[in-house]
Design a protein around this motif. Sequence first.
Motif, PDB file in Angstrom:
ATOM      1  N   ARG A 240       0.829  -1.198   0.000  1.00 19.39           N
ATOM      2  CA  ARG A 240       0.000   0.000   0.000  1.00 19.39           C
ATOM      3  C   ARG A 240       0.871   1.258   0.000  1.00 19.39           C
ATOM      4  N   ASN A 241       1.957   1.223   0.739  1.00 19.75           N
ATOM      5  CA  ASN A 241       2.870   2.360   0.742  1.00 19.75           C
ATOM      6  C   ASN A 241       3.521   2.556  -0.626  1.00 19.75           C
ATOM      7  N   ARG A 242       3.854   1.448  -1.277  1.00 18.57           N
ATOM      8  CA  ARG A 242       4.411   1.545  -2.629  1.00 18.57           C
ATOM      9  C   ARG A 242       3.411   2.208  -3.575  1.00 18.57           C
ATOM     10  N   ALA A 243       2.154   1.799  -3.469  1.00 20.90           N
ATOM     11  CA  ALA A 243       1.133   2.354  -4.364  1.00 20.90           C
ATOM     12  C   ALA A 243       0.944   3.852  -4.139  1.00 20.90           C
ATOM     13  N   ARG A 244       1.029   4.299  -2.891  1.00 24.53           N
ATOM     14  CA  ARG A 244       0.891   5.732  -2.599  1.00 24.53           C
ATOM     15  C   ARG A 244       1.987   6.533  -3.306  1.00 24.53           C
ATOM     16  N   GLN A 245       3.191   6.000  -3.301  1.00 26.14           N
ATOM     17  CA  GLN A 245       4.290   6.673  -3.983  1.00 26.14           C
ATOM     18  C   GLN A 245       4.133   6.582  -5.496  1.00 26.14           C
ATOM     19  N   PHE A 246       3.833   5.379  -5.964  1.00 25.76           N
ATOM     20  CA  PHE A 246       3.736   5.127  -7.398  1.00 25.76           C
ATOM     21  C   PHE A 246       2.668   5.997  -8.051  1.00 25.76           C
ATOM     22  N   ALA A 247       1.542   6.160  -7.396  1.00 18.83           N
ATOM     23  CA  ALA A 247       0.425   6.908  -7.972  1.00 18.83           C
ATOM     24  C   ALA A 247       0.823   8.332  -8.336  1.00 18.83           C
ATOM     25  N   GLN A 248       1.741   8.914  -7.572  1.00 15.66           N
ATOM     26  CA  GLN A 248       2.138  10.298  -7.816  1.00 15.66           C
ATOM     27  C   GLN A 248       2.984  10.435  -9.086  1.00 15.66           C
ATOM     28  N   ASP A 249       3.578   9.334  -9.541  1.00 13.17           N
ATOM     29  CA  ASP A 249       4.241   9.306 -10.842  1.00 13.17           C
ATOM     30  C   ASP A 249       3.264   8.885 -11.939  1.00 13.17           C
ATOM     31  N   PHE A 250       2.489   7.857 -11.652  1.00 16.26           N
ATOM     32  CA  PHE A 250       1.662   7.231 -12.684  1.00 16.26           C
ATOM     33  C   PHE A 250       0.591   8.171 -13.216  1.00 16.26           C
ATOM     34  N   VAL A 251       0.135   9.097 -12.404  1.00 16.14           N
ATOM     35  CA  VAL A 251      -0.900  10.030 -12.849  1.00 16.14           C
ATOM     36  C   VAL A 251      -0.435  10.844 -14.053  1.00 16.14           C
ATOM     37  N   HIS A 252       0.856  11.000 -14.223  1.00 14.98           N
ATOM     38  CA  HIS A 252       1.394  11.794 -15.323  1.00 14.98           C
ATOM     39  C   HIS A 252       1.311  11.082 -16.672  1.00 14.98           C
TER      40      HIS A 252
END
Length: 450
Positions: A240-252
């Motif tokens: 879940r912590n990985r996804a929180r970080q990843f989402a901030q890149d993936f949205v781009h």
Amino acid sequence: MPSFAAQSPFASNPVATKDDLRNFLVGLLDPLAAHTSPGGARIQVGFTGTHFDEAAAQLEGFSRPIWGLASLLAGGGKYDGVERWVRGFSNGTNPDHEEFWGNMRNKDQRMVECSAIGFSLAVAKEHLWDALEDAGKKHLETWLGGMNDKEMPNTNWLWFRVFSNLGLSKVGSPRFDGKRMKADLDHLDTFYIGGGWSRDGPEGIVQLDYYSSSFAIQYAQLVYSKLAQAEDPDRCEEYRNRARQFAQDFVHYYDPEGRAIPFGRSLTYRFAMSSFWGAVAFADLDLPAPLTWGVVRGLQLRNIRWWAKQAGAYNADGTLTIGYVYPNQSMTENYNSPGSPYWCCKSFITLSLPLSHPFWASPEESYPASLLNTVKVLKHPFHIACSLSGHTYILSSGQQCSYPVKNSAAKYGKFGYSSAFGYSVAVGNGTLEEAGGDGALALSDDGGHQ
């Protein structure tokens, strides 16, 4: 005068509500009835050559729609054709039936299709597993557990065995192998490189495409974090912590219209590209600002909505074509059968959620204004994400596929990839017209004639 412009069979669906999304899924499932074998175990939409056998290709056609069907059933929805899949489970895993899928072999395509089956047992047990007779249950668990002692590729494929065992555990099967599942998870965790990102393989692999997100790894981690929370809490919280970080890149990788930037292989999976956002909702994961629940809903639904309107993505009967926004064999992979595109059904996972869930209860919000007219360096995938003057694109370097795929250089090695323009692939090597040289530096040695 009548219009002869091509129109998607789903163009009138606004894809704005849970009912709309259900109707879109049903519109994809219903046409498959005409392509389903008498015993229910095989679906054959058309014909292509693949590196695996035809039985596995028809299993692919059977299994991939289950991502959507199981989510619909898990959320309290009903589908009149569910009996086709129940019958298929029984017959496809029965060695004495003419529609038997075949026994699992090392590095077998059948392993890929086990992931949807394992997911369905985990979330829709009462509709699919409980509906089987005892003999059918025995055959299914024996067949699904048959991958536990087989060799698998050292890639995201290991998640498929995790999901098989997860499903077996949820139905209380003695074929569940907890040691095997833990070993697979421990090894998959060695793919993690930081910032939320995992590469699709061991150290030395530089492949961070949609398999590292929506197609496989991030999606799988989030689903696992929901379904295995009680048994494996520390690992689930790490995912879940990985996804929180990843989402901030993936949205781009998304533009305000809902389009995702085409990059990498397997793009015929289409709106599976946005299934990460649905998995975020399934996992009940609150994300950092500006990724509110309304923004997450918008990212997911706008992408599906855009695809619902792409006429070339569908045959006249509503089945999916092989290609991207139109039929195109040149950009596909040697593992794409006519059933392959139904991996897109992973994006229907939000059908498993009640209307009270914040994904459905929050009004849809536009793409975050704070992310427009920005440039962001995405360290781990070697991308520079740009949202400038209404154009969403990435500048790319350093990635490559670790094994041969068709037109690998075009899929990973171009300088730029755009949500508006897609990319071209070569259709030959003889002339400039065959080259598909967009987003690339091309040299001519013909004296300037071309």
